[in-house]
Design a protein around this motif. Structure first.
Motif, PDB file in Angstrom:
ATOM      1  N   GLU A 145     -31.739 -19.902  41.458  1.00  0.00           N
ATOM      2  CA  GLU A 145     -30.303 -19.370  41.269  1.00  0.00           C
ATOM      3  C   GLU A 145     -30.178 -18.356  40.290  1.00  0.00           C
ATOM      4  O   GLU A 145     -29.441 -17.202  40.493  1.00  0.00           O
ATOM      5  CB  GLU A 145     -29.473 -20.479  40.865  1.00  0.00           C
ATOM      6  CG  GLU A 145     -29.361 -21.370  42.112  1.00  0.00           C
ATOM      7  CD  GLU A 145     -28.365 -22.687  41.651  1.00  0.00           C
ATOM      8  OE1 GLU A 145     -28.140 -22.777  40.398  1.00  0.00           O
ATOM      9  OE2 GLU A 145     -27.903 -23.708  42.387  1.00  0.00           O
ATOM     10  N   LYS A 147     -32.552 -16.017  40.205  1.00  0.00           N
ATOM     11  CA  LYS A 147     -33.313 -14.865  40.874  1.00  0.00           C
ATOM     12  C   LYS A 147     -34.529 -14.704  40.059  1.00  0.00           C
ATOM     13  O   LYS A 147     -34.975 -13.536  39.957  1.00  0.00           O
ATOM     14  CB  LYS A 147     -32.252 -13.755  40.872  1.00  0.00           C
ATOM     15  CG  LYS A 147     -31.125 -13.935  41.753  1.00  0.00           C
ATOM     16  CD  LYS A 147     -30.380 -12.731  42.086  1.00  0.00           C
ATOM     17  CE  LYS A 147     -29.432 -12.912  43.090  1.00  0.00           C
ATOM     18  NZ  LYS A 147     -28.503 -11.606  43.542  1.00  0.00           N
ATOM     19  N   ASN A 177     -31.822 -23.001  51.176  1.00  0.00           N
ATOM     20  CA  ASN A 177     -30.486 -22.356  51.542  1.00  0.00           C
ATOM     21  C   ASN A 177     -30.445 -21.221  50.435  1.00  0.00           C
ATOM     22  O   ASN A 177     -29.455 -20.510  50.722  1.00  0.00           O
ATOM     23  CB  ASN A 177     -29.177 -23.106  51.416  1.00  0.00           C
ATOM     24  CG  ASN A 177     -29.234 -23.759  50.081  1.00  0.00           C
ATOM     25  OD1 ASN A 177     -30.288 -24.021  49.446  1.00  0.00           O
ATOM     26  ND2 ASN A 177     -27.942 -24.185  49.416  1.00  0.00           N
ATOM     27  N   LYS A 178     -31.373 -20.846  49.776  1.00  0.00           N
ATOM     28  CA  LYS A 178     -31.383 -19.933  48.713  1.00  0.00           C
ATOM     29  C   LYS A 178     -32.693 -19.239  48.467  1.00  0.00           C
ATOM     30  O   LYS A 178     -32.855 -18.179  47.942  1.00  0.00           O
ATOM     31  CB  LYS A 178     -30.585 -20.283  47.421  1.00  0.00           C
ATOM     32  CG  LYS A 178     -31.482 -21.526  46.932  1.00  0.00           C
ATOM     33  CD  LYS A 178     -30.883 -21.812  45.400  1.00  0.00           C
ATOM     34  CE  LYS A 178     -29.757 -22.610  45.643  1.00  0.00           C
ATOM     35  NZ  LYS A 178     -29.589 -24.106  46.046  1.00  0.00           N
ATOM     36  N   HIS A 199     -35.830 -15.617  45.382  1.00  0.00           N
ATOM     37  CA  HIS A 199     -34.519 -15.743  46.011  1.00  0.00           C
ATOM     38  C   HIS A 199     -34.210 -15.021  47.071  1.00  0.00           C
ATOM     39  O   HIS A 199     -35.066 -13.863  47.093  1.00  0.00           O
ATOM     40  CB  HIS A 199     -33.521 -15.414  44.830  1.00  0.00           C
ATOM     41  CG  HIS A 199     -32.262 -15.716  45.164  1.00  0.00           C
ATOM     42  ND1 HIS A 199     -31.336 -15.254  46.124  1.00  0.00           N
ATOM     43  CD2 HIS A 199     -31.228 -16.801  44.762  1.00  0.00           C
ATOM     44  CE1 HIS A 199     -30.133 -15.633  46.046  1.00  0.00           C
ATOM     45  NE2 HIS A 199     -29.976 -16.791  45.388  1.00  0.00           N
ATOM     46  N   ASP A 202     -29.420 -10.769  50.054  1.00  0.00           N
ATOM     47  CA  ASP A 202     -28.261 -11.137  50.930  1.00  0.00           C
ATOM     48  C   ASP A 202     -28.358 -10.975  52.541  1.00  0.00           C
ATOM     49  O   ASP A 202     -27.755 -11.856  53.242  1.00  0.00           O
ATOM     50  CB  ASP A 202     -27.027  -9.888  50.412  1.00  0.00           C
ATOM     51  CG  ASP A 202     -26.719 -10.152  48.983  1.00  0.00           C
ATOM     52  OD1 ASP A 202     -26.785 -11.321  48.465  1.00  0.00           O
ATOM     53  OD2 ASP A 202     -26.145  -9.074  48.339  1.00  0.00           O
ATOM     54  N   LEU A 205     -30.019 -14.223  53.485  1.00  0.00           N
ATOM     55  CA  LEU A 205     -28.962 -15.302  53.521  1.00  0.00           C
ATOM     56  C   LEU A 205     -27.907 -15.335  54.598  1.00  0.00           C
ATOM     57  O   LEU A 205     -27.885 -16.254  55.224  1.00  0.00           O
ATOM     58  CB  LEU A 205     -28.258 -15.291  52.053  1.00  0.00           C
ATOM     59  CG  LEU A 205     -28.733 -15.835  50.882  1.00  0.00           C
ATOM     60  CD1 LEU A 205     -28.261 -15.489  49.702  1.00  0.00           C
ATOM     61  CD2 LEU A 205     -29.159 -17.233  50.912  1.00  0.00           C
TER      62      LEU A 205
END
Length: 232
Positions: A145, A147, A177-178, A199, A202, A205
């Motif tokens: 989270e 990164k 999910n990340k 990570h 975008d 994701l």
């Protein structure tokens, strides 16, 4: 610089070259570049070497002729590890070992090339208890989270049949999910495997979320068709 001397207007012009005044050294030596990791072949500039065998065990100091003899006998390659040591340290390695080490160094360089990038590390045994693994997975999720890159190393425990690669996949599934793999799981030596997680961008994701929606839509459609079939 070109210099013109006119000692007498009636005589011919005299031309000559002079050395400009400078307090700096005339030449600067280029900094010595570090040789790329790999086999040195038979070109060994050092007479006495400290040799390590392919299993990482020290064979002590020996003359380069003796090291070359070992290299030929076992069909191995000689790699310079530390030139600044006294005597310099060389290691006997297989071609596969050299290739894996080159890949590892390239990945490490790639991971550290981004300015400000932080890499965290976790190491544990394949016999880790379920609740301990869950704790470490939560720690990984926390770092992801932020990164950070997270390097996970698993050691195969004695009398353990746990598949280390399945443990890596289990960790990734928990943080799927990340996170994704920066470096996929691989064995770095016998009984030890590692991977690096990062990570997701975008774009990644969005693609992951889109794939999840499509998967849920397909599951719901199949369930509805099953219900209609049961009614019929």
């Amino acid at each position: 610089p070109f210099w013109m001397v006119v000692p007498d207007p009636r005589k011919a012009t005299v031309f000559g070259l002079i050395q400009p005044f400078c307090t700096a050294e005339k030449s600067h030596k280029e900094p010595k570049r570090k040789a790329a990791f790999g086999s040195v072949g038979r070109r060994i500039p050092h007479r006495i070497l400290h040799v390590i065998n392919q299993d990482g065990e020290s064979l002590g100091n020996m003359h380069r002729a003796e090291a070359l003899k070992l290299m030929d006998q076992h069909d191995l390659k000689l790699v310079l590890l530390r030139e600044d040591a006294e005597p310099p340290v060389y290691r006997l390695m297989t071609g596969q070992q050299i290739h894996e080490e080159q890949l590892r160094r390239a990945e490490k360089k790639k991971a550290s090339s981004k300015p400000g990038m932080v890499q965290k590390e976790l190491s544990f045994s394949s016999a880790i208890a379920k609740n301990d693994l869950e704790t470490k997975t939560r720690q990984i999720a926390h770092w992801i989270e932020k990164k950070y890159h997270v390097k996970v190393t698993i050691r195969q425990a004695k009398d353990s049949n746990t598949d280390m690669f399945m443990v890596f996949d289990q960790i990734l599934e928990t943080v799927s999910n990340k996170a994704t793999y920066l470096s996929k799981p691989k064995a770095i030596k016998e009984g030890t495997s590692t991977c690096i997680l990062r990570h997701m961008s975008d774009k990644e994701l969005k693609a992951y979320q889109k794939m999840g929606k499509q998967k849920n839509s397909t599951v719901n459609k199949d369930e509805n068709e099953d219900l209609k079939s049961n009614e019929l």
